[in-house]
Structure formats: structure tokens, C-alpha cells
Scaffold this active site. Structure first.
Site, short mmCIF file in Angstrom:
data_model
loop_
_atom_site.label_atom_id
_atom_site.label_comp_id
_atom_site.label_asym_id
_atom_site.label_seq_id
_atom_site.Cartn_x
_atom_site.Cartn_y
_atom_site.Cartn_z
CB ALA A 73 -0.94 -0.01 1.20
CB THR A 74 4.13 2.25 1.45
OG1 THR A 74 3.74 2.11 2.82
CG2 THR A 74 5.07 3.45 1.32
CG ASN A 154 -3.01 3.58 10.54
OD1 ASN A 154 -3.53 4.57 10.02
ND2 ASN A 154 -1.83 3.62 11.12
CD GLN A 182 -5.08 -1.17 9.19
OE1 GLN A 182 -5.75 -2.14 9.58
NE2 GLN A 182 -3.77 -1.12 9.38
CB SER A 202 -1.03 -3.86 2.04
OG SER A 202 0.34 -4.20 2.01
CG HIS A 204 1.29 -6.86 5.54
ND1 HIS A 204 1.46 -6.42 6.83
CD2 HIS A 204 1.39 -5.78 4.75
CE1 HIS A 204 1.65 -5.11 6.82
NE2 HIS A 204 1.62 -4.69 5.57
CB THR A 243 10.23 -9.34 -12.63
OG1 THR A 243 11.15 -9.07 -13.68
CG2 THR A 243 9.83 -10.80 -12.64
CB CYS A 329 4.51 3.07 9.78
SG CYS A 329 3.83 1.81 8.69
#
Length: 408
Positions: A73-74, A154, A182, A202, A204, A243, A329
Site C-alpha cells: 500500500a505504501t 489504522n 485497513q 496490501s 499482509h 518483474t 510504522c
């Protein structure tokens, strides 16, 4: 405790065993490059990537052609905001966001300001962490080209009125981006219903692997085109060269497929455990404040301030319970959370705040054990606090002059 309890699912989620099972062949024998069009290894990898794209599209209610794979996401936030500002430079330069956004948005906006590419309005939030449609409408200028607001915060879990803000953006001909990292997997996120033009997710955060994410980019009404941040090769409709991480993408696709099937069940499970945890805490302890919106929040998130207790001391006192004092973060910083400050939480309470976030694999027994550990530790720490003793005696601590008077 004889084992560890994980209540930090907003930082990252464990990999679902079913996701790992889907990924394993692409980490071993099926190792082809999805861009290799001359042999079966490449065709196999490309097919797996397109199946994952389809699963993500089904979760978001969009076309697979509108999904762009990223590292997370970043990166997605950077592509969305920088790419939109550069693409629309001839139309305008004004961006609207909020002070409680993730650093991936705030730092990107600061960069665009510092380099003279954009003017940014940072909207304040109310005490629950929300911005209103009226605030956004009042901030719009003739040269506004982008509104970027997260779907769910978040740290405190607060949900913005995304649908209404998206409708306003479309009415005014402004692109609307939402960092949905989130929210996706925890609450329904239909990009058509919510009027979202660009969105990030994202892997994870929804029981998939780390290092992989996706960007939704609307193709029609309006057609959104983003200037790439990474160049070379023209992969992913030219918006994100490189890739493709085939095993990660397969895992992300499977995580999204499972979320599409199990989201309602997961949300009900997490909400029940969250509420059970809060009820046990509030029944046993006084001077505990809930940060964020009481109802318009993620079903798994509970951010609590324990007055007269230092948050870091509380975390150290419950070493077997994995929790957070804020965003993963920014957890290395000793500064109080900028999100809680924006909600009007004072520094003392902000320093005493802990985020608890349940997940798909959290159990009722774990929640009860964690709540008991928190109650015992807070009670023990408060026994050593003269401030808590004064508060119990009814003394208004705000009236006390703590500094010694200057000598005559």
C-alpha cells in the site's frame, strides 16, 4: 502466561494456511516469469497472475483490468497521489487530505509541496477522527484535482463517510483516492457503491503475504490514468514496471478470494471479541477512554487510553500479549501519536494509549486472558502512581501548580 497472544492484527496479520498452500507451487516448481511469453513456464505464471487479478476484482466489484499489482500500500499510495498530480498538472494543483492519514499519504503530500508540484489542504478531524462531507466541500477550489482520504484509520479504526465524499468528488469532477489498506477484508469495500476512483490494498493486512499489494485504478467514468513512479518494461498497463512477484500475487489473490467468502463471518467474530474485551476492561477499571468513533469503526479495533499509566510500561508489563502503542510504522518514535493528538487527546492520555486489534484466528480464551493481564498490570502500575491516588481522592489535577514558585 505460557504462550503468546497476538492482538496486533492492524500491524500485520498471520498468513492463512490456505494462502500458503496456494503459494507453495509458485515458490517451487512453477517458478516462471509472467512476462515470458515463449514457453509454458511463463504461460503458467501469467495464468496464475490473471486468476489472482480476478479474485481481487471480485472483492472490490471492479474489472480485473482495473487492478495493478504493487509491492504494497505504501507504493500504491505513492503511485496514486504522485501519479494523479503529475497527470493532472495542466488541470490544477490542489489536493485535499486529512491530518490523520497514514504517513504514506502525508509524507507524499509533503514531498509534493516541497517540490512545488502541489498545494495541499490538510483537513482537521472531529474528536472521533472523522471528516465531514461539508468540510471537504468547503475545501474544494477551482484547481482541486484530487481528494485522498483513508477508508479506515489504522490506529483508532474510525471510518470516514467515503461514499458521500466520493459522490461529492464525482459531482465536482475531482478524482477520489482512498487508502483502503485497513478496511478491505474487514468491511465491505465496493468501489462502485463508494464512488472511489483509485484505491490501495496490501496483502499482509488480510492474511496474505508481505511485500505485495494492489492498486485499483478506474477505467471509465472517469477514466483514470496515472503517471508511473517506477519506469522500465511497461508492465501493469505502464503504471508499475518490474518483474511480477508471482508467488506473492497468488497469495494476495487467494487472500482476497477468502475475504470475499468469509468477510461477514470474520467481521462478526472480530466485533464480538473486541466488544467482549472492552466490556471486561471497562467493568474492572476506571479512567479508561475509548479513542475513535464508538460505532463507525473497524469491527476489530479498540484503542484505549489508561489514565495515570504510561503506555510503554503497560506494554512491558504484558510481554506475552502483542499489542501496539500506535501505528507500526511510527512505533519507534517516543512522540505521542499524531492521530490521537488530532482527535484532541492530551499528551498524557496519548502516551497511555494502546491499540488492540483482533483477527480471524483470535479466540475468546485469548481475549479473556489478555484482558485479565491488562487489568492486573494497570491496577499494579496505578498502585505506584501518586497522581492516580490524588484522582481517587477527588483532586482536580488540572488545578495543581506543579512548578515550584520562583524565589523573591
Amino acid at each position: 502466561m505460557s504462550h503468546h497472544i497476538y492482538l496486533d492484527n492492524n500491524a500485520t496479520t498471520p498468513l492463512d494456511p490456505r494462502v500458503l498452500e496456494a503459494m507453495m507451487p509458485y515458490l517451487q516448481d512453477r517458478f516462471g516469469n509472467a512476462a515470458s511469453r515463449s514457453h509454458s513456464y511463463g504461460w503458467d505464471a501469467e495464468k496464475a497472475v490473471e486468476e489472482a487479478r480476478q479474485h481481487i476484482a471480485e472483492l472490490l466489484n471492479c474489472s480485473p483490468k482495473e487492478i495493478v499489482f504493487t509491492s504494497g500500500a505504501t507504493e500504491g499510495d505513492n503511485i496514486a497521489v504522485k501519479g494523479a498530480v503529475e497527470m493532472l498538472a495542466k488541470k490544477g494543483r490542489h489536493v485535499i487530505t486529512a491530518v490523520t492519514e497514514h504517513k504514506a499519504i502525508l509524507d507524499t503530500c509533503k514531498y509534493l509541496e516541497a517540490t512545488g508540484r502541489a498545494d495541499v489542504t490538510y483537513l482537521d478531524v472531529d474528536k472521533t477522527g472523522r471528516v465531514s462531507v461539508e468540510q471537504v466541500a468547503a475545501a474544494i477550489r477551482e484547481d482541486t484535482i484530487l481528494i485522498t482520504l483513508m477508508a479506515a484509520n489504522n490506529e483508532v479504526g474510525t471510518l470516514h463517510p467515503i461514499r458521500e465524499i466520493g459522490a461529492l468528488a464525482h459531482e465536482r469532477g475531482i478524482w477520489f483516492h482512498s487508502d483502503a489498506t485497513q478496511a478491505i477484508g474487514k468491511t465491505p469495500f465496493d468501489v462502485q457503491e463508494l464512488n472511489v476512483d483509485i484505491a490501495c490494498l496490501s496483502g499482509h493486512k488480510l492474511y496474505g503475504p508481505k511485500g505485495v499489494g494492489a492498486l485499483y485504478v478506474r477505467r471509465r467514468a472517469p477514466r483514470v490514468r496515472l503517471t508511473p513512479v517506477i519506469h522500465g518494461g511497461g508492465h501493469e498497463r505502464g503504471m508499475r514496471s518490474g518483474t511480477l512477484n508471482v508467488p506473492g500475487i497468488v497469495g494476495l489473490g487467494e487472500a482476497c478470494r477468502l475475504a470475499h467468502l468469509e468477510q461477514q463471518k470474520d467481521a462478526a467474530h472480530c466485533r464480538e471479541l473486541r466488544d467482549r474485551f472492552e466490556q471486561r476492561i471497562l467493568a474492572a477499571l476506571d479512567h479508561v477512554e475509548l479513542n475513535g468513533h464508538p460505532t463507525e469503526r473497524l469491527p476489530n479495533t479498540s484503542n484505549l487510553s489508561f489514565a495515570y499509566v504510561e503506555g510503554e510500561s503497560l506494554i512491558m508489563g504484558i510481554p506475552a500479549v502483542a499489542v501496539s502503542s500506535g501505528s507500526a510504522c511510527t512505533s519507534a518514535s517516543l512522540e505521542p501519536s499524531y492521530v490521537l493528538r488530532a482527535l484532541g487527546v492530551g499528551d498524557d492520555l496519548a502516551h497511555s494509549s494502546i491499540r488492540f486489534s483482533t483477527g480471524r484466528f483470535t479466540t475468546e480464551a485469548e481475549v479473556d486472558e489478555a484482558a485479565d493481564a491488562v487489568i492486573q498490570t494497570v491496577s499494579r502500575l496505578r498502585e505506584m502512581s501518586p497522581l492516580y491516588e490524588l484522582a481517587q481522592e477527588g483532586v482536580d489535577l488540572s488545578t495543581i501548580q506543579w512548578d515550584a514558585p520562583e524565589p523573591h
